[in-house]
Design a protein around this motif. Structure first.
Motif, short mmCIF file in Angstrom:
data_model
loop_
_atom_site.label_atom_id
_atom_site.label_comp_id
_atom_site.label_asym_id
_atom_site.label_seq_id
_atom_site.Cartn_x
_atom_site.Cartn_y
_atom_site.Cartn_z
N ALA A 32 0.83 -1.21 0.00
CA ALA A 32 0.00 0.00 0.00
C ALA A 32 0.86 1.26 0.00
O ALA A 32 0.56 2.24 -0.69
N ALA A 33 1.96 1.24 0.77
CA ALA A 33 2.85 2.41 0.81
C ALA A 33 3.50 2.64 -0.54
O ALA A 33 3.67 3.78 -0.98
N ARG A 34 3.87 1.54 -1.24
CA ARG A 34 4.47 1.70 -2.57
C ARG A 34 3.48 2.32 -3.55
O ARG A 34 3.83 3.16 -4.38
N ILE A 35 2.22 1.90 -3.44
CA ILE A 35 1.19 2.44 -4.34
C ILE A 35 0.98 3.93 -4.07
O ILE A 35 0.84 4.74 -4.99
N ILE A 36 0.96 4.32 -2.79
CA ILE A 36 0.72 5.72 -2.44
C ILE A 36 1.92 6.58 -2.78
O ILE A 36 1.80 7.67 -3.34
N ARG A 37 3.12 6.10 -2.46
CA ARG A 37 4.32 6.89 -2.72
C ARG A 37 4.64 7.00 -4.20
O ARG A 37 5.06 8.04 -4.69
N ARG A 38 4.46 5.90 -4.92
CA ARG A 38 4.85 5.83 -6.33
C ARG A 38 6.31 6.24 -6.46
O ARG A 38 7.18 5.68 -5.82
N ASP A 39 6.58 7.23 -7.30
CA ASP A 39 7.96 7.69 -7.46
C ASP A 39 8.16 9.08 -6.87
O ASP A 39 9.12 9.78 -7.21
N GLN A 40 7.23 9.49 -5.99
CA GLN A 40 7.31 10.83 -5.44
C GLN A 40 8.37 10.89 -4.34
O GLN A 40 8.39 10.06 -3.44
N VAL A 41 9.26 11.91 -4.42
CA VAL A 41 10.26 12.11 -3.38
C VAL A 41 9.68 12.95 -2.25
O VAL A 41 9.84 12.65 -1.07
N ILE A 42 8.98 14.03 -2.62
CA ILE A 42 8.33 14.90 -1.64
C ILE A 42 6.84 14.61 -1.67
O ILE A 42 6.19 14.78 -2.70
N LEU A 43 6.31 14.17 -0.54
CA LEU A 43 4.91 13.75 -0.47
C LEU A 43 4.00 14.92 -0.11
O LEU A 43 4.38 15.79 0.67
N THR A 44 2.81 14.92 -0.69
CA THR A 44 1.80 15.91 -0.33
C THR A 44 1.18 15.57 1.01
O THR A 44 1.38 14.48 1.55
N GLY A 45 0.41 16.51 1.56
CA GLY A 45 -0.25 16.27 2.83
C GLY A 45 -1.21 15.10 2.77
O GLY A 45 -1.29 14.30 3.71
N ASP A 46 -1.94 14.95 1.65
CA ASP A 46 -2.89 13.83 1.52
C ASP A 46 -2.16 12.49 1.51
O ASP A 46 -2.62 11.52 2.14
N ARG A 47 -1.03 12.43 0.81
CA ARG A 47 -0.29 11.16 0.76
C ARG A 47 0.27 10.79 2.14
O ARG A 47 0.22 9.64 2.56
N ARG A 48 0.80 11.80 2.85
CA ARG A 48 1.31 11.53 4.19
C ARG A 48 0.18 11.08 5.12
O ARG A 48 0.36 10.21 5.97
N ALA A 49 -1.00 11.67 4.95
CA ALA A 49 -2.14 11.28 5.78
C ALA A 49 -2.54 9.83 5.52
O ALA A 49 -2.82 9.07 6.45
N TRP A 50 -2.56 9.42 4.24
CA TRP A 50 -2.91 8.03 3.92
C TRP A 50 -1.87 7.05 4.43
O TRP A 50 -2.22 5.95 4.90
N LEU A 51 -0.58 7.43 4.37
CA LEU A 51 0.46 6.56 4.92
C LEU A 51 0.26 6.37 6.43
O LEU A 51 0.43 5.26 6.95
#
Length: 286
Positions: A32-51
């Motif tokens: 699930a973390a790989r799907i959310i992160r994808r190839d993003q180095v800097i995560l948005t607030g929504d992505r950090r919240a889902w993690l």
């Protein structure tokens, strides 16, 4: 199966089941973390919240699963468990308070990941939340009131039970800036106030229209009447008789440090020029 070999076999099966559960949850969380992160180095607030949500869900499912796996064995030791639970409560008081703070946070939702908050004397942006702690990226410190200091603060959630939390998310982009300049009482600054007001108005002019619109947005969302965004200049005295020139205005947060420095400079210019008895320059000179 002989009785003396039944119990070790039963324990072994439950240990294997527990290990399988933990490995499965770790694998699912990783995917699930790989799907959310994808190839993003800097995560948005929504992505950090889902993690954070996925990690917390995995922990909760793991705890519930382990309890269900081992519950039949626990019945055998009911009395011992009661005494053990009492000792555990005493020994893990802080952890229980942290969990209680998490429940309070979940019910009241005083902040979310990405919000600017102030807890006691600590202020920062919420970058992570767990069931035991909240992590902040500190704002303020030696670098300025509205800039990141580079320090990370980890707060136990138990602090939410005893310390008020201020959510400053509305002021992430705009902030009420108060600039106080303390001067000696040897110059009458009363006559300088109109000139200071004029120069501060000139500094604020590029932001005036957007400041009024953002103030109206805050009032609409919060349902309260807040202070007007236009600059205000006042003069008072300190406890030891010195003059205090206070300038208050509503400005963009990234410009707060620059505005504070410019206001201090023009107030000091007015002070030194009047002290020396020279002519005061035009408003554009600041």
């Amino acid at each position: 199966m002989p009785l003396e070999s039944f119990w070790p076999a039963l324990i072994g099966n439950r240990m294997l089941s527990s290990l399988a559960l933990i490995l499965a949850l770790m694998a699912l969380r990783y995917l699930a973390a790989r799907i959310i992160r994808r190839d993003q180095v800097i995560l948005t607030g929504d992505r950090r919240a889902w993690l954070a949500r996925i990690r917390n869900i995995a922990v909760i499912l793991g705890v519930v699963g382990l309890v269900l796996i081992w519950l039949p064995s626990l019945h055998t030791f009911a009395l011992s468990i009661t005494a053990f639970a009492l000792a555990l409560v005493v020994a893990t008081k802080e952890l229980i308070l942290c969990l209680s703070g998490t429940v309070l946070r979940a019910i009241n939702r005083p902040f979310d990941i990405g919000d600017w908050i102030e807890v006691g004397t600590l202020r920062g942006e919420v970058v992570d939340q767990t069931i035991l702690a909240t992590r902040l990226q500190e704002i303020g410190g030696p670098v300025g009131h509205y800039e990141y200091s580079g320090k990370t603060i980890t707060l136990p959630n138990s602090i939410l039970l005893t310390t008020p939390v201020q959510n400053q998310q509305f002021f992430r982009k705009w902030v009420f800036l108060e600039v106080e300049t303390v001067l000696e009482p040897d110059v009458d600054m009363t006559r300088a106030l109109p000139e200071i007001e004029s120069q501060v108005a000139g500094l604020y002019a590029p932001h005036a229209e957007l400041g009024e619109r953002y103030t109206a947005l805050i009032e609409k969302r919060s349902g309260i009447d807040i202070a007007e965004p236009q600059p205000r200049v006042s003069l008072a005295t300190s406890d030891i008789g010195k003059q205090r020139v206070l300038v208050t205005l509503f400005c963009p947060t990234p410009k707060a440090f620059e505005m504070e420095r410019a206001i201090n400079t023009l107030v000091l210019q007015q002070y030194w020029q009047r002290r020396a008895g020279t002519a005061v320059p035009a408003a554009g000179g600041a």
